[in-house]
Design an enzyme around this catalytic site. Structure first.
Site, PDB file in Angstrom:
ATOM      1  N   GLY A  28      77.811  94.351  -4.929  1.00 16.82           N
ATOM      2  CA  GLY A  28      77.547  95.006  -6.065  1.00 16.82           C
ATOM      3  C   GLY A  28      78.979  94.833  -6.961  1.00 16.82           C
ATOM      4  CG  ASP A  29      83.618  95.006  -6.888  1.00 19.33           C
ATOM      5  OD1 ASP A  29      84.140  95.657  -8.117  1.00 19.33           O
ATOM      6  OD2 ASP A  29      84.856  94.256  -6.235  1.00 19.33           O
TER       7      ASP A  29
END
Length: 131
Positions: A28-29
């Protein structure tokens, strides 16, 4: 998204439940940063200007603020993923509060999950940030 796993074509979405919240946050980062980079390409600027804008936007403090703006739109199952991500955030961050760090990790977990499970929903949520 389909990938080759052990000689068989497999859907990543079918295997998302096997991933830890930390793994989803890791993905997700990267997804969030790529989204921000793509949004900030216009109007064209110098690379240093792009970098400064992106870094300011992907910082944990800003992610926690973005999450607060998105929370009213989340479903119960998305809130559960978010909670799992917040609870998985361990360690003592150096430059920010534990609360902010956990919020940012929860958002990254949700983004990673939706990227694999429901990219259209992810796009819908990110557009609500009105960058």
């Amino acid at each position: 998204m389909r990938v080759q796993i052990d000689g068989e074509l497999d859907s990543i979405g079918d295997r998302v439940g096997q991933l830890s919240p930390v793994s989803l946050a890791y993905l997700g980062d990267a997804v969030y940063e790529l989204y921000i980079r793509a949004r900030y390409l216009w109007p064209p600027k110098r690379i240093a200007d792009y970098h400064d804008r992106v870094v300011a936007r992907v910082r944990a403090e800003q992610q926690a603020e973005d999450l607060a703006r998105l929370e009213p739109y989340l479903t119960d199952s998305e809130r559960d993923i978010l909670r799992r991500g917040r609870n998985a955030a361990t360690g003592k961050p150096r430059r920010l509060s534990t609360h902010t760090y956990r919020q940012a990790t929860g958002m990254e977990t949700l983004i990673g999950y939706l990227y694999l499970q429901d990219p259209a929903r992810l796009q819908d949520l990110l557009e609500k940030l009105e960058l």
